[in-house]
Scaffold this motif. Structure first.
Motif, PDB file in Angstrom:
ATOM      1  N   VAL A   8       0.846  -1.194   0.000  1.00  0.00           N
ATOM      2  CA  VAL A   8       0.000   0.000   0.000  1.00  0.00           C
ATOM      3  C   VAL A   8       0.881   1.244   0.000  1.00  0.00           C
ATOM      4  N   VAL A   9       0.630   2.158  -0.923  1.00  0.00           N
ATOM      5  CA  VAL A   9       1.333   3.438  -0.980  1.00  0.00           C
ATOM      6  C   VAL A   9       0.327   4.516  -0.588  1.00  0.00           C
ATOM      7  N   SER A  10       0.578   5.159   0.561  1.00  0.00           N
ATOM      8  CA  SER A  10      -0.417   6.100   1.078  1.00  0.00           C
ATOM      9  C   SER A  10       0.170   6.865   2.255  1.00  0.00           C
ATOM     10  N   SER A  11      -0.473   7.971   2.614  1.00  0.00           N
ATOM     11  CA  SER A  11      -0.211   8.530   3.939  1.00  0.00           C
ATOM     12  C   SER A  11      -0.765   7.534   4.952  1.00  0.00           C
ATOM     13  N   SER A  12      -0.263   7.596   6.177  1.00  0.00           N
ATOM     14  CA  SER A  12      -0.636   6.562   7.137  1.00  0.00           C
ATOM     15  C   SER A  12      -0.776   7.161   8.536  1.00  0.00           C
ATOM     16  N   LEU A  13      -1.712   6.608   9.286  1.00  0.00           N
ATOM     17  CA  LEU A  13      -1.865   7.042  10.671  1.00  0.00           C
ATOM     18  C   LEU A  13      -0.560   6.792  11.422  1.00  0.00           C
ATOM     19  N   PHE A  22      -8.777   6.720   5.546  1.00  0.00           N
ATOM     20  CA  PHE A  22      -9.382   5.869   4.518  1.00  0.00           C
ATOM     21  C   PHE A  22      -8.538   4.614   4.304  1.00  0.00           C
ATOM     22  N   SER A  23      -7.236   4.818   4.094  1.00  0.00           N
ATOM     23  CA  SER A  23      -6.340   3.695   3.834  1.00  0.00           C
ATOM     24  C   SER A  23      -6.304   2.729   5.011  1.00  0.00           C
ATOM     25  N   ASP A  43       5.384  10.643   4.038  1.00  0.00           N
ATOM     26  CA  ASP A  43       5.599  11.447   5.235  1.00  0.00           C
ATOM     27  C   ASP A  43       6.242  12.781   4.880  1.00  0.00           C
ATOM     28  N   ARG A  44       5.971  13.794   5.677  1.00  0.00           N
ATOM     29  CA  ARG A  44       6.579  15.105   5.487  1.00  0.00           C
ATOM     30  C   ARG A  44       7.793  15.300   6.385  1.00  0.00           C
ATOM     31  N   GLY A  45       8.236  14.286   7.078  1.00  0.00           N
ATOM     32  CA  GLY A  45       9.252  14.421   8.113  1.00  0.00           C
ATOM     33  C   GLY A  45      10.555  15.066   7.682  1.00  0.00           C
ATOM     34  N   ASP A  46      10.985  14.847   6.433  1.00  0.00           N
ATOM     35  CA  ASP A  46      12.236  15.423   5.960  1.00  0.00           C
ATOM     36  C   ASP A  46      12.036  16.770   5.277  1.00  0.00           C
ATOM     37  N   ASN A  47      10.811  17.257   5.334  1.00  0.00           N
ATOM     38  CA  ASN A  47      10.487  18.507   4.648  1.00  0.00           C
ATOM     39  C   ASN A  47      10.773  19.680   5.576  1.00  0.00           C
ATOM     40  N   LEU A  48      11.883  20.392   5.340  1.00  0.00           N
ATOM     41  CA  LEU A  48      12.280  21.462   6.254  1.00  0.00           C
ATOM     42  C   LEU A  48      11.302  22.624   6.238  1.00  0.00           C
ATOM     43  N   GLU A  49      10.543  22.755   5.145  1.00  0.00           N
ATOM     44  CA  GLU A  49       9.581  23.858   5.081  1.00  0.00           C
ATOM     45  C   GLU A  49       8.523  23.713   6.183  1.00  0.00           C
ATOM     46  N   TYR A  50       8.123  22.483   6.446  1.00  0.00           N
ATOM     47  CA  TYR A  50       7.088  22.259   7.447  1.00  0.00           C
ATOM     48  C   TYR A  50       7.661  21.999   8.841  1.00  0.00           C
ATOM     49  N   ARG A  51       8.887  21.491   8.889  1.00  0.00           N
ATOM     50  CA  ARG A  51       9.540  21.174  10.161  1.00  0.00           C
ATOM     51  C   ARG A  51       8.658  20.282  11.046  1.00  0.00           C
ATOM     52  N   VAL A  52       8.146  19.234  10.450  1.00  0.00           N
ATOM     53  CA  VAL A  52       7.333  18.272  11.182  1.00  0.00           C
ATOM     54  C   VAL A  52       8.180  17.046  11.498  1.00  0.00           C
ATOM     55  N   GLU A  53       8.137  16.606  12.721  1.00  0.00           N
ATOM     56  CA  GLU A  53       8.928  15.437  13.105  1.00  0.00           C
ATOM     57  C   GLU A  53       8.395  14.181  12.422  1.00  0.00           C
ATOM     58  N   PRO A  54       9.267  13.218  12.103  1.00  0.00           N
ATOM     59  CA  PRO A  54       8.783  11.957  11.527  1.00  0.00           C
ATOM     60  C   PRO A  54       7.754  11.303  12.440  1.00  0.00           C
ATOM     61  N   LYS A  55       6.738  10.735  11.819  1.00  0.00           N
ATOM     62  CA  LYS A  55       5.656  10.121  12.595  1.00  0.00           C
ATOM     63  C   LYS A  55       6.120   8.791  13.214  1.00  0.00           C
ATOM     64  N   GLU A  84       1.971  -9.251  -4.584  1.00  0.00           N
ATOM     65  CA  GLU A  84       0.961  -9.752  -5.515  1.00  0.00           C
ATOM     66  C   GLU A  84       0.052  -8.614  -5.975  1.00  0.00           C
ATOM     67  N   LEU A  85      -0.154  -7.636  -5.085  1.00  0.00           N
ATOM     68  CA  LEU A  85      -1.010  -6.492  -5.389  1.00  0.00           C
ATOM     69  C   LEU A  85      -0.411  -5.256  -4.715  1.00  0.00           C
ATOM     70  N   VAL A  86      -0.401  -4.121  -5.426  1.00  0.00           N
ATOM     71  CA  VAL A  86      -0.002  -2.849  -4.837  1.00  0.00           C
ATOM     72  C   VAL A  86      -1.130  -1.847  -5.064  1.00  0.00           C
ATOM     73  N   ILE A  87      -1.608  -1.254  -3.970  1.00  0.00           N
ATOM     74  CA  ILE A  87      -2.683  -0.265  -4.034  1.00  0.00           C
ATOM     75  C   ILE A  87      -2.101   1.111  -3.765  1.00  0.00           C
ATOM     76  N   PHE A  88      -2.338   2.032  -4.675  1.00  0.00           N
ATOM     77  CA  PHE A  88      -1.893   3.413  -4.521  1.00  0.00           C
ATOM     78  C   PHE A  88      -3.096   4.277  -4.129  1.00  0.00           C
ATOM     79  N   GLN A  89      -2.996   4.977  -2.996  1.00  0.00           N
ATOM     80  CA  GLN A  89      -4.009   5.957  -2.625  1.00  0.00           C
ATOM     81  C   GLN A  89      -3.531   7.303  -3.166  1.00  0.00           C
TER      82      GLN A  89
END
Length: 469
Positions: A8-13, A22-23, A43-55, A84-89
C-alpha cells in the motif's frame, strides 16, 4: 481472496489526514479477509519547510517515503516488486512537491515490469483538469492495471474528459465504519452533552479552506433568522475538528492565522455567540442554549468514540465543501453509515452517494422526495473556486429544522439503508473480487475473428445502427 501480501502506498496514521484514515480502514478490512498488508507511508518528516517530526509509524509500515524526495518513492516501489497487489491511494497533494509530482507514475512504470497487479484509487478527479492533472491520470490509466473510483459520475468524467478506457475503471464506493448506533443513542448523547431538545448541525472533520466553513456559517446564520426567536436557543452549530498540520505550518502559519481570523470575523459579522474549546470535556460542560456556534479545535479520536458520538448527537451533517472534483468523502460516507442527514454541494462524491438520479436539475435536491437519503445544493464556479449556494443551504437547514420528526426520520432511514451496504468488509471483498477478475484476464489470450468487409447495406439496418445507444 487471499494474496501473498498487499503493498500500500499512502499517507498513514497517525498522520492527521483523511486519506490516511481511509487507507487504514481499507487495510483493516483486507487483513480481516486474511491478507498481509505492508505499507509505504508518505511522510513530510524530511520537509524542512514544514519542520514536522517523523511520525511514530509501527506495525504494517515497512518503509517511509519522504514527500519531497523522488528517490524514496522509487525505493518503495522496488521494495514491493514481489508483491501480488499494490494499491496506490492517490491525491495530488501526496505526490511530491506542490501537487505537481510524477512520482506515482514512475513507481507504476517500474512495477509494470514485475508480476504485481497495480491499482490506483483516485481521491480527486477534476471535471476541468489542468494539463498536469489530465496527463497524470492518463499515465495511471496506461501504466496501472486498473483505477478505483467511488462514484459512477466519476466514471463518466474519466471516460469523456480524460479519455480513459471504461474497462480500466472499477467502482469502489467509500466504506463506512459506523453500522450500529444503539450504544450511542441520540437522546442519551444529547442529554449527556447538555443538548437535550436542541436541533444540532455538525460539520466534523479536519479543517482547511476547501471545506468552506465560512459558507456553512453564512447559511446557518441566514436559516437562524427565519426561526422564531423563542426557538432560536434550541438551534446550535458545531464545527468539530482541527486544521491539517500541513496547512497550519504552511509558510510559517500565515495562511492558518488568516483563516482562523476570517472565521472569527464571519461569526462576528452575523452577531453569533460563539466559543472555541479544545477538549470534549470542555464541550460537554458548555451551556449550549447560551451559544449559537461552537468550534471544537481538536482531532476527533475515533478510538475514543468521539467521531461516533458526534454523528450520534447530530440532526444534520453540514458539509459546505468547495471542491467539485472531490471523488470521495469519508465524512459524507460515515454520515450515511450513522443514519444521519448529509447536506452538501453537488460534487462528484455527493452526487453518487446521496442520490440515484442520473441527472440533477439546478436547485435543492432531496427535499419533498420520498426516496431522499440526503440533500444536495448547487455549487457555483469551477474547481477549487466553487462556492456552495448559501441561500439553498440556508433553505435546507430551515426546512429540516421545521419539519416533523417523521420527515427527518424517513431521510435518515434511507441514509442508513445505503450506508449499511457500504461496510468496509463488503467494500474490501468486492475490490478483491474485481482484482481477481483482472488477474484472470491477464492469463487469457482472447481469440480474434476476422474483420469482414461490408457491401451496400439496407437503409433500415443503417437507421437501426445509428439510433442504437
Amino acid at each position: 481472496m487471499k494474496m501473498s501480501y498487499i503493498g500500500v502506498v499512502s499517507s498513514s496514521l497517525p498522520r492527521k489526514c483523511g486519506i490516511a484514515t481511509f487507507s487504514n480502514d481499507l487495510n483493516d478490512a483486507l487483513v480481516q479477509n486474511g491478507n498481509e498488508i505492508r505499507i509505504a507511508a508518505i511522510d513530510r518528516g524530511d520537509n524542512l519547510e514544514y519542520r514536522v517530526e517523523p511520525k511514530p509509524y509501527e506495525g504494517e509500515v515497512v518503509s517511509v517515503i519522504s514527500q519531497k524526495d523522488p528517490s524514496s518513492y522509487l525505493a518503495a516501489a522496488r521494495q514491493f516488486s514481489d508483491a501480488e497487489l499494490v494499491i496506490f491511494q492517490h491525491e495530488f497533494g501526496l505526490d511530491g512537491e506542490g501537487a505537481m509530482g510524477d512520482n506515482y507514475a514512475q513507481m507504476l512504470d517500474y512495477l509494470k515490469d514485475t508480476d504485481a497487479t497495480t491499482m490506483v484509487y483516485l481521491h480527486t478527479v477534476e471535471p476541468t483538469p489542468t494539463s498536469h492533472q489530465k496527463k497524470t491520470i492518463q499515465h495511471f490509466a496506461n501504466s496501472a492495471d486498473g483505477l478505483l473510483i467511488s462514484t459512477t459520475d466519476t466514471i463518466e468524467v474519466l471516460t469523456s474528459v480524460y479519455g480513459v478506457a471504461r474497462d480500466k475503471l472499477h467502482l469502489m464506493e467509500h466504506g463506512t465504519r459506523i453500522r450500529d448506533l444503539k450504544d450511542h443513542d441520540r437522546l442519551n448523547i444529547k442529554r449527556e452533552w447538555k443538548m437535550e431538545d436542541m436541533f444540532s448541525i455538525w460539520t466534523p472533520g479536519l479543517v482547511s479552506p476547501n471545506k468552506g466553513i465560512e459558507y456553512g456559517i453564512d447559511a446557518y446564520a441566514l436559516a437562524r433568522q427565519q426561526i422564531a426567536k423563542a426557538d432560536r436557543d434550541k438551534l446550535i452549530y458545531v464545527v468539530a475538528g482541527t486544521y491539517h498540520d500541513d496547512f497550519k505550518a504552511w509558510e510559517g502559519g500565515i495562511h492558518y492565522e488568516k483563516h482562523v481570523a476570517m472565521l472569527a470575523e464571519r461569526v462576528r459579522q452575523h452577531s453569533l455567540k460563539g466559543i472555541k474549546v479544545t477538549t470534549m470535556e470542555e464541550f460537554k460542560d458548555l451551556d449550549k442554549r447560551a451559544l449559537d456556534i461552537i468550534f471544537i479545535d481538536k482531532f476527533l479520536d475515533d478510538k475514543k468514540g468521539e467521531f461516533t458520538q458526534a454523528y450520534a448527537a447530530s440532526n444534520v451533517i453540514l458539509l459546505p465543501y468547495r471542491n467539485i472534483g472531490q471523488a470521495s468523502s469519508g465524512i459524507g460516507a460515515e454520515g450515511l453509515g450513522a443514519g444521519r442527514i448529509v447536506l452538501t454541494g453537488k460534487s462528484l462524491w455527493a452526487r453518487g452517494l446521496l442520490t440515484d438520479k442520473p441527472t440533477l436539475d439546478s436547485g435543492i435536491v432531496g427535499i419533498n422526495d420520498p426516496g431522499s437519503r440526503g440533500i444536495l445544493v448547487d455549487l457555483y464556479g469551477k474547481k477549487d473556486k466553487a462556492i456552495p449556494s448559501v441561500d439553498q443551504m440556508a433553505a435546507a437547514i430551515y426546512w429540516l429544522a421545521t419539519q416533523k420528526s417523521e420527515v427527518r426520520n424517513a431521510i435518515e432511514e434511507e441514509a442508513f439503508r445505503k450506508g449499511y451496504k457500504l461496510r468496509w468488509d463488503a467494500i474490501a471483498w468486492n475490490m478483491l473480487r474485481d482484482i481477481g477478475l483482472i488477474n484472470d484476464r491477464k492469463k487469457i489470450t482472447s481469440g480474434r475473428g476476422p474483420n469482414l468487409m461490408g457491401t451496400g447495406i439496407d437503409s433500415k439496418i443503417t437507421a437501426i445502427l445509428e439510433s442504437a445507444n
